[in-house]
Design a protein around this motif. Structure first.
Motif, PDB file in Angstrom:
ATOM      1  N   ALA A 140       0.816  -1.263   0.095  1.00  0.00           N
ATOM      2  CA  ALA A 140       0.158   0.146   0.089  1.00  0.00           C
ATOM      3  C   ALA A 140       0.746   1.270   0.125  1.00  0.00           C
ATOM      4  N   CYS A 141       1.995   1.101   0.627  1.00  0.00           N
ATOM      5  CA  CYS A 141       2.948   2.347   0.809  1.00  0.00           C
ATOM      6  C   CYS A 141       4.255   2.044   1.139  1.00  0.00           C
ATOM      7  N   VAL A 142       5.088   3.030   1.078  1.00  0.00           N
ATOM      8  CA  VAL A 142       6.602   2.684   1.620  1.00  0.00           C
ATOM      9  C   VAL A 142       6.680   3.550   2.892  1.00  0.00           C
ATOM     10  N   ALA A 143       7.101   3.203   3.764  1.00  0.00           N
ATOM     11  CA  ALA A 143       7.095   3.823   5.141  1.00  0.00           C
ATOM     12  C   ALA A 143       8.525   3.976   5.639  1.00  0.00           C
ATOM     13  N   ILE A 144       8.856   4.841   6.109  1.00  0.00           N
ATOM     14  CA  ILE A 144      10.350   5.147   6.738  1.00  0.00           C
ATOM     15  C   ILE A 144      10.170   5.489   8.344  1.00  0.00           C
ATOM     16  N   ALA A 145      10.483   4.572   9.043  1.00  0.00           N
ATOM     17  CA  ALA A 145      10.392   4.497  10.496  1.00  0.00           C
ATOM     18  C   ALA A 145      11.603   4.796  11.236  1.00  0.00           C
ATOM     19  N   ARG A 146      11.505   5.452  12.345  1.00  0.00           N
ATOM     20  CA  ARG A 146      12.773   5.938  13.385  1.00  0.00           C
ATOM     21  C   ARG A 146      12.475   5.106  14.502  1.00  0.00           C
ATOM     22  N   LEU A 147      13.471   4.450  14.995  1.00  0.00           N
ATOM     23  CA  LEU A 147      13.303   3.450  15.988  1.00  0.00           C
ATOM     24  C   LEU A 147      13.917   4.578  17.195  1.00  0.00           C
ATOM     25  N   ASP A 148      12.927   4.580  18.125  1.00  0.00           N
ATOM     26  CA  ASP A 148      13.044   5.413  19.315  1.00  0.00           C
ATOM     27  C   ASP A 148      12.780   4.452  20.748  1.00  0.00           C
ATOM     28  N   GLY A 149      13.865   3.889  21.147  1.00  0.00           N
ATOM     29  CA  GLY A 149      13.764   2.922  22.290  1.00  0.00           C
ATOM     30  C   GLY A 149      13.080   1.638  21.689  1.00  0.00           C
ATOM     31  N   ALA A 150      12.114   1.416  22.701  1.00  0.00           N
ATOM     32  CA  ALA A 150      11.240   0.316  22.419  1.00  0.00           C
ATOM     33  C   ALA A 150      10.102   0.551  21.293  1.00  0.00           C
ATOM     34  N   ASP A 151       9.989   2.053  20.797  1.00  0.00           N
ATOM     35  CA  ASP A 151       9.052   2.328  19.720  1.00  0.00           C
ATOM     36  C   ASP A 151       9.459   2.610  18.355  1.00  0.00           C
ATOM     37  N   ALA A 152       8.670   2.517  17.409  1.00  0.00           N
ATOM     38  CA  ALA A 152       8.988   3.126  16.180  1.00  0.00           C
ATOM     39  C   ALA A 152       8.161   4.204  15.765  1.00  0.00           C
ATOM     40  N   VAL A 153       8.595   5.111  15.125  1.00  0.00           N
ATOM     41  CA  VAL A 153       7.853   6.337  14.638  1.00  0.00           C
ATOM     42  C   VAL A 153       7.818   6.440  13.234  1.00  0.00           C
ATOM     43  N   VAL A 154       6.787   6.491  12.374  1.00  0.00           N
ATOM     44  CA  VAL A 154       6.982   6.677  11.114  1.00  0.00           C
ATOM     45  C   VAL A 154       7.171   8.070  10.921  1.00  0.00           C
ATOM     46  N   GLU A 155       8.355   8.387   9.910  1.00  0.00           N
ATOM     47  CA  GLU A 155       8.611   9.682   9.647  1.00  0.00           C
ATOM     48  C   GLU A 155       8.232  10.120   8.349  1.00  0.00           C
ATOM     49  N   ALA A 156       8.191   9.302   7.377  1.00  0.00           N
ATOM     50  CA  ALA A 156       7.762   9.559   6.138  1.00  0.00           C
ATOM     51  C   ALA A 156       6.985   8.274   5.303  1.00  0.00           C
ATOM     52  N   VAL A 157       5.986   8.609   4.421  1.00  0.00           N
ATOM     53  CA  VAL A 157       5.445   7.647   3.764  1.00  0.00           C
ATOM     54  C   VAL A 157       5.326   8.196   2.400  1.00  0.00           C
ATOM     55  N   LEU A 158       5.765   7.181   1.543  1.00  0.00           N
ATOM     56  CA  LEU A 158       5.827   7.298   0.019  1.00  0.00           C
ATOM     57  C   LEU A 158       4.836   6.445  -0.561  1.00  0.00           C
ATOM     58  N   PRO A 159       4.256   6.771  -1.698  1.00  0.00           N
ATOM     59  CA  PRO A 159       3.429   5.791  -2.587  1.00  0.00           C
ATOM     60  C   PRO A 159       4.254   4.613  -3.187  1.00  0.00           C
ATOM     61  N   PRO A 160       3.736   3.528  -3.463  1.00  0.00           N
ATOM     62  CA  PRO A 160       4.460   2.465  -3.968  1.00  0.00           C
ATOM     63  C   PRO A 160       4.864   3.000  -5.201  1.00  0.00           C
ATOM     64  N   PRO A 161       6.017   2.241  -6.169  1.00  0.00           N
ATOM     65  CA  PRO A 161       6.230   2.969  -7.341  1.00  0.00           C
ATOM     66  C   PRO A 161       5.510   2.814  -8.368  1.00  0.00           C
ATOM     67  N   ALA A 162       4.413   1.725  -8.409  1.00  0.00           N
ATOM     68  CA  ALA A 162       3.399   1.227  -9.344  1.00  0.00           C
ATOM     69  C   ALA A 162       2.558   2.601  -9.266  1.00  0.00           C
ATOM     70  N   ALA A 163       2.205   3.014  -8.157  1.00  0.00           N
ATOM     71  CA  ALA A 163       0.907   4.014  -7.983  1.00  0.00           C
ATOM     72  C   ALA A 163       1.655   5.630  -8.410  1.00  0.00           C
ATOM     73  N   ARG A 164       3.037   5.700  -8.405  1.00  0.00           N
ATOM     74  CA  ARG A 164       3.561   6.843  -8.715  1.00  0.00           C
ATOM     75  C   ARG A 164       3.504   6.736 -10.203  1.00  0.00           C
ATOM     76  N   ARG A 165       4.033   5.603 -10.889  1.00  0.00           N
ATOM     77  CA  ARG A 165       3.833   5.439 -12.447  1.00  0.00           C
ATOM     78  C   ARG A 165       2.563   5.903 -12.995  1.00  0.00           C
ATOM     79  N   ALA A 166       1.355   5.411 -12.413  1.00  0.00           N
ATOM     80  CA  ALA A 166       0.000   5.267 -12.833  1.00  0.00           C
ATOM     81  C   ALA A 166      -0.581   6.829 -12.675  1.00  0.00           C
ATOM     82  N   ALA A 167       0.089   7.768 -11.579  1.00  0.00           N
ATOM     83  CA  ALA A 167      -0.446   8.800 -11.477  1.00  0.00           C
ATOM     84  C   ALA A 167       0.236   9.786 -12.522  1.00  0.00           C
ATOM     85  N   SER A 168       1.408   9.635 -12.931  1.00  0.00           N
ATOM     86  CA  SER A 168       2.048  10.531 -13.834  1.00  0.00           C
ATOM     87  C   SER A 168       1.572  10.431 -15.491  1.00  0.00           C
TER      88      SER A 168
END
Length: 152
Positions: A124-152
């Protein structure tokens, strides 16, 4: 991620949502560059959808259940990410054996991840997460490459 997620969402590292790992944990001098580098690396890699394979056990103690996945797009995405990321200042992989030749595309299973039905998964998406101790925080979310191609 197999389901959409938003930046700012946090969760326990022990309870990741359903995801296919494109690149394992790493450290950088300036992690704010990561979204742009990932976006550039994933251009034109093709679909990240995958066919589910056999179960395996990952982790230092081989206690993390995963389903191996097959996808030329995911393998290509990992290779392009590895090429781009290792060049960034301060790059250090937490588990260097899991990069390049040691990379095994997989869907992580666990208490927070129900076993998918069917033999394929859609990204559904590509997420970049930062590990912060015992937790993870989603820093950025990108559409998957196929969705980017379809939108252009």
């Amino acid at each position: 991620m197999l389901a959409p997620i938003r930046p700012g969402v946090s969760f326990a590292c022990a309870a990741w949502p359903a995801h296919v790992t494109l690149a394992s944990n790493l450290r950088l001098d300036d992690p704010t560059t990561l979204p742009g580098v990932v976006d550039d690396a994933l251009r034109d890699v093709g679909s990240l959808d995958a066919r589910l394979g056999r179960m395996a056990w990952f982790g230092e103690r081989e206690d993390v259940p995963v389903l191996l996945v097959a996808s030329t797009g995911i393998e290509r995405a990992h290779e392009r990410l590895a090429t781009a990321l290792v060049q960034l200042p301060g790059f250090a992989a937490d588990a260097p054996r899991q990069w390049r030749a040691g990379y095994r595309p997989h869907l992580t299973l666990g208490a927070a991840v129900p076993m998918p039905t069917g033999d394929r998964v859609a990204i559904a998406c590509v997420a970049i997460a930062r590990l912060d101790g015992a937790d993870a925080v989603v820093e950025a979310v990108l559409p998957p490459p196929a969705a980017r191609r379809a939108a252009s």
